[in-house]
Structures are given as C-alpha cells and as structure tokens.
Design a protein around this motif. Structure first.
Motif, short mmCIF file in Angstrom:
data_model
loop_
_atom_site.label_atom_id
_atom_site.label_comp_id
_atom_site.label_asym_id
_atom_site.label_seq_id
_atom_site.Cartn_x
_atom_site.Cartn_y
_atom_site.Cartn_z
N TYR A 181 0.73 -1.14 0.35
CA TYR A 181 0.56 0.37 -0.15
C TYR A 181 0.54 1.54 -0.22
N MET A 182 1.80 1.43 0.24
CA MET A 182 2.38 1.83 0.71
C MET A 182 3.31 2.08 -0.84
N VAL A 183 3.64 1.62 -2.15
CA VAL A 183 3.95 1.75 -2.97
C VAL A 183 2.86 2.22 -4.43
N GLY A 184 1.61 2.08 -4.03
CA GLY A 184 1.00 2.72 -4.12
C GLY A 184 0.35 4.15 -3.72
N GLU A 185 0.12 4.51 -2.42
CA GLU A 185 0.39 5.80 -2.13
C GLU A 185 1.12 6.52 -2.66
N SER A 186 3.06 5.66 -2.83
CA SER A 186 4.12 7.22 -4.01
C SER A 186 3.93 6.52 -4.80
N GLY A 187 2.83 6.45 -5.53
CA GLY A 187 3.18 5.56 -6.89
C GLY A 187 3.82 5.07 -8.00
N GLY A 188 4.45 3.57 -7.86
CA GLY A 188 4.85 2.62 -7.94
C GLY A 188 6.52 2.99 -8.02
N SER A 189 6.96 2.65 -9.15
CA SER A 189 7.74 2.61 -9.08
C SER A 189 9.27 3.30 -8.43
N ALA A 190 9.75 4.60 -8.13
CA ALA A 190 10.09 5.16 -7.60
C ALA A 190 9.37 5.06 -6.17
N PHE A 191 9.04 5.04 -5.59
CA PHE A 191 8.97 4.25 -4.24
C PHE A 191 10.03 2.91 -3.99
N VAL A 192 10.01 1.95 -4.98
CA VAL A 192 10.36 0.96 -4.59
C VAL A 192 11.81 1.30 -4.37
N ILE A 193 12.31 2.12 -5.43
CA ILE A 193 13.74 2.52 -5.79
C ILE A 193 14.17 2.78 -5.08
N ALA A 194 13.56 3.70 -4.74
CA ALA A 194 14.53 4.81 -3.09
C ALA A 194 14.18 3.53 -2.03
N TYR A 195 13.47 2.78 -2.09
CA TYR A 195 13.23 1.46 -0.77
C TYR A 195 14.69 0.31 -1.03
N LEU A 196 14.63 0.20 -2.80
CA LEU A 196 15.61 -0.85 -2.74
C LEU A 196 17.47 -0.11 -1.92
N PHE A 197 17.43 1.25 -2.26
CA PHE A 197 18.60 1.89 -2.25
C PHE A 197 18.52 2.38 -0.63
N CYS A 198 17.57 2.76 -0.16
CA CYS A 198 17.69 2.60 1.26
C CYS A 198 17.94 1.12 2.32
N LEU A 199 17.90 0.10 1.97
CA LEU A 199 17.57 -1.14 2.07
C LEU A 199 19.29 -1.46 2.18
N ALA A 200 19.23 -1.35 0.65
CA ALA A 200 21.28 -1.62 0.57
C ALA A 200 22.05 -0.54 1.22
N LEU A 201 21.56 1.18 1.18
CA LEU A 201 23.14 1.87 1.92
C LEU A 201 22.75 2.10 3.24
N ILE A 202 21.03 2.32 3.91
CA ILE A 202 21.12 1.83 5.45
C ILE A 202 20.70 1.28 5.88
N GLY A 203 20.13 0.89 5.94
CA GLY A 203 19.06 -0.49 6.14
C GLY A 203 20.15 -1.87 6.39
N PHE A 204 21.03 -2.09 5.90
CA PHE A 204 22.31 -3.27 5.97
C PHE A 204 23.04 -2.78 7.15
N PRO A 205 23.97 -1.51 6.67
CA PRO A 205 24.91 -1.25 8.05
C PRO A 205 23.86 -1.17 8.97
N ILE A 206 23.29 -0.37 9.08
CA ILE A 206 22.62 -0.44 10.56
C ILE A 206 21.67 -1.67 11.69
N LEU A 207 21.52 -2.51 9.79
CA LEU A 207 21.85 -3.94 11.38
C LEU A 207 22.84 -4.17 11.33
N VAL A 208 23.76 -4.28 10.26
CA VAL A 208 24.84 -5.12 10.82
C VAL A 208 25.61 -4.67 12.71
N ALA A 209 25.31 -2.87 12.10
CA ALA A 209 25.50 -2.11 13.09
C ALA A 209 24.79 -2.07 14.68
N GLU A 210 23.77 -3.07 14.63
CA GLU A 210 22.32 -2.83 16.27
C GLU A 210 23.20 -4.28 15.98
#
Ligand code: TRP
Length: 450
Positions: free
Chosen positions: A36-65
């Motif tokens: 539903y977040m993809v839908g509210e944000s108009g599709g692929s723009a959200f998906v791309i931003a999300y994948l980017f955040c997972l790789a560059l922010i989420g992944f290192p923070i998971l390791v850090a925690e």
C-alpha cells in the motif's frame, strides 16, 4: 569482549539466529504495508528508493545494531550504557536504547490492529464468503469491518492475547522453530498467487508499475516514506536487533547473516507486490487506496481461483503467523525492561505491558470509525502512530546506532569482528561513517523542505 557473557543463553546455531531475525523482519510490513505504500507513492519511484535505502542504510544499520548488542550482552538500555562506558564515552547513549523500546511499544499498538484484520479474514475467506464476488462487494465487506468498532476490537484483542501468551510463557523459541516450516510455505503461497496472476491479466502492467524506472514521482516525501519503511521492514531502529545481537555467538558472521536477512525480507515484499498489483489493475482498483489494499484485492482472486477458499485461508493464516513472529519481538523489549527494572514478575510485566499496548490499539482502531474526525496534525490516531514511529523514531534511533559504531567505538576491533580485509574495510567505513548517516540526514532535510 563479553562483559557479561553468562547473563543469558546464546543461540545454539547461527541458523536459529537467522530464523529469529527473519521471523521478526518478515511480517505485516512486507505483505500489508509495502504494497500500500508503493501504491500511495506512485509505484516504482518508491520501490527504487526503498531498495536503495535497504542496501545503503538498512543493511549497515542492521549490522551495527547486532554488533552493539553482541558487545553489550544485555537489554538495549544497559547495552548502550555499558558499551559506551567501555569505549570511554558517555553513558547517556543509553537513551538510544530507551527510545527504541518506546518505538516498539507504539508500533505494536497499531500492528496488532492489522494482525486482527488478518485473523478476521481467515474466517471470512475460510467460510467461502468471497466466492464469486466482484470488487465492489469485496470492498463493501472490508468497509463494513472498518466501520464496526466492535469487530475490530474483538480481533485486535485476540491478536494481542496470542502475542502476550507467547511472550509471557516464554515460548518464543518454539514459535521461531515453527517458522522453519511456515515461512517457506508463505513464500510458496505468494508464488502460487503470482502464478495465478500471470495467467489472469494485469501482470505486465504490474511489473511495469513496480519496476520501470519512473523517477518523476521521486520527491522528499516518497524518500522519507521509503526510508522509514526500510527500517520498519528490517525491524531496525528500535533496539530489538540490539537485543537479538546480545544472544549472538562470537562465531556468527554479521555481514553474511545480515545479507541473508535483507535478501529474504526483500524477496517476500516484492513477491507480495507481484501478488497484489496485477489484481488491482485487472479489476480497475485504485492502487492508492491505503491500508486496506491487500484486503480489497486478494479476496477477489481467492473468490475466483480454483481451491481459492483453501489457498486464501492458508494465506491469511500464514500472514497472521508471520505477524505473530514479528509482534513478539515488538512486545519482548518492554516486558524485559519491566521485568528487570520493577519488582513485577515476567507474567505480571507481560500483562501490564500488553494491556497498555491494547488500550492504545483501541484508540488506533477507533480512528477508522467512531473517532474518525479526531486528528493530530491532520492525521487520525492510527496514521499518527504509524508516521511518528516509521518516519521519525526508527530513522533517528538507527542513525544513532550507526554513528555510535562509526564514530564512537574502537575501529580496529570492529574491523576484526567483521573479519574485513583492507579494501572491504575501507568500503564499510565509508558507508558507516558517511554514506548511511548523511543519507538519513538528507532524506530528513529534503522532506522538511517539501
Ligand atoms: N519488521 C516487521 C514487519 O515487517 C515489524 C517489526 C517487528 C518491527 N519488529 C520491529 C518494525 C521492530 C520496527 C522495529 O512486519
């Protein structure tokens, strides 16, 4: 390293740990919230931003925690306090542990409401009430559920009781073992639905919608939503992964384990997208219809596919299960804190924490009906709880974790612990010290200026 290694048992194997971490990460975030977040944000723009955040922010923070948790060996508050002290830094870092626990408490209040929707849909789909129904009547069923404060309260209560019993009796390990079988099964069911969609139209349109790069819709709000969701879906920025890290054996490789968790979590979310959007498009539904999206789309398919009642019942059962393996990780930190810091026993701590969460959940569910006019800065209570946690508390707590690891801890010992050679260590340092923290800050600032 271990300051208090004897404090509690450790995971018998890295596999057990992966199960618990995946159990916490994969949940309603992947199947209910992501689409539903993809839908509210108009599709692929959200998906791309999300994948980017997972790789560059989420992944290192998971390791850090995990890294912080494994050093501290205690609950998040004491862990931050002890690890900071042993690095010669201020014990007030413990506040990061505290905001995390509060975040989990707030998230669980609305998470449980949605867990209740899933429970309710097990019975609805199972009784065959969607057989042959069109999109209008499926939507009407959903709206009727939302309009009934009583129905929502009953199912929210059932979900909270299940969570509380598991946490109170301390059988979370057993639940995580069941995840070994049920999580893969959830993956299978998702792919069955995707397969149905391939045959029944809307699939190409959905793939386009999700993946064709369309950055024209990318703005500060979309980026902040994607950032918040990257935290939400990985269960980071709340201290639960710090707590899990405290159970982690020395031999577990943090980087490869984090990679496994991030990949599994992402695959499930994308599969959910491919299960849902083709149905949305082939039935002319609105992708931006909000939190009800999976509940107004999937039953249409279950109502018309062969063995739909069985597949649909199984589907809602499995997402309820996935929700429970996440909700126990949301309740556990509060219970642990009460148990350690007050004279209350584990049972009483669980009851007190659960009742508090439950009450807040009632306020959240009333925002769909009786209290729908009551807003906090333009948001109903449900939305306000979701936004405050995902868009502010999780990113800020996660930011603190990565700054702590990148700038406050002894770097040499971290290099050893991560087992990195020179080149990859440089890369890690660039990401942990600069890329991840600066990216979080940029997203904040751009969304504020929007
Ligand atoms: N990650 C879970 C999901 O996607 C939700 C969740 C469980 C969570 N524990 C968390 C989110 C801790 C943030 C922090 O459904």
């Amino acid at each position: 390293m271990a300051i208090n290694k004897q404090e509690h048992a450790q995971w018998s194997s890295s596999f057990g740990f992966v199960l618990a971490a995946v159990g916490s990460a994969v949940g309603l975030g992947n199947i209910w919230k992501f689409p539903y977040m993809v839908g509210e944000s108009g599709g692929s723009a959200f998906v791309i931003a999300y994948l980017f955040c997972l790789a560059l922010i989420g992944f290192p923070i998971l390791v850090a925690e995990w890294l912080i948790g494994r050093r501290g060996q205690k609950n998040p508050i004491n862990t931050y306090s002890d690890v900071a002290a042993s690095e010669g830094k201020s014990r007030s870092w413990s506040i990061v542990g505290a905001t995390g626990i509060l975040g989990g408490f707030l998230i669980l209040s609305f998470y449980s409401v949605i867990g209740g929707w899933a429970l309710n849909y097990i019975t609805k789909v199972g009784s065959g009430s969607f057989a042959g129904q069109d999109s209008d009547s499926v939507a009407a069923t959903f709206d009727a559920m939302l309009a009934s404060a009583g129905t929502l309260t009953i199912w929210h209560t059932v979900f909270m009781v299940i969570t509380a019993v598991i946490v109170g009796v301390g059988v979370t390990k057993g639940i995580e073992n069941a995840a070994k079988i049920l999580m893969p099964l959830l993956g299978v069911i998702l792919f069955v639905i995707v397969g149905y969609n391939v045959m029944n139209g809307g699939f190409g349109e959905a793939v386009n919608y999700l993946f064709a790069p369309d950055l024209s819709k990318l703005n500060g709000d979309v980026m902040l939503a994607a950032l918040g969701h990257a935290f939400f879906t990985l269960s980071i920025g709340m201290g639960i992964m710090v707590a899990y890290g405290s159970y982690l054996g020395r031999d577990v490789n943090l980087l490869s384990t984090a990679r496994t968790v991030v990949i599994l979590d992402t695959v499930i979310a994308l599969a959910a997208g491919l299960a849902i959007f083709p149905i949305i498009f082939s039935n002319g539904l609105d992708p931006a219809s909000g939190p009800g999206l999976i509940f107004v789309s999937l039953p249409i398919a279950f109502g018309s596919m062969g063995a739909g009642a069985i597949i649909g019942t199984l589907f809602f059962l499995l997402i309820t299960f996935a929700a429970v393996t996440s909700s126990i990780s949301l309740l556990e930190p509060t219970v642990e804190l009460l148990e350690e810091r007050t004279p209350m026993s584990r049972t009483v701590s669980t009851i007190v924490a659960s009742i508090a969460v439950w009450l807040l959940g009632i306020a959240a569910l009333l925002s769909f009906n009786l209290w729908s006019d009551f807003t906090i800065m333009g948001n109903g209570i449900f939305d306000a709880l979701d936004k405050v946690t995902s868009k502010f508390m999780l990113p800020l707590t996660g930011l603190a974790a990565i700054i702590f690891v990148g700038w406050q801890m002894d770097q040499r010992s971290i290099q050893q612990e991560l087992g990195l050679s020179n080149f990859t260590w440089q890369l890690w340092q660039i990401i942990a010290k600069f890329v991840a923290p600066i990216a979080v800050l940029i997203v904040f600032v751009t969304s504020l200026m929007n």
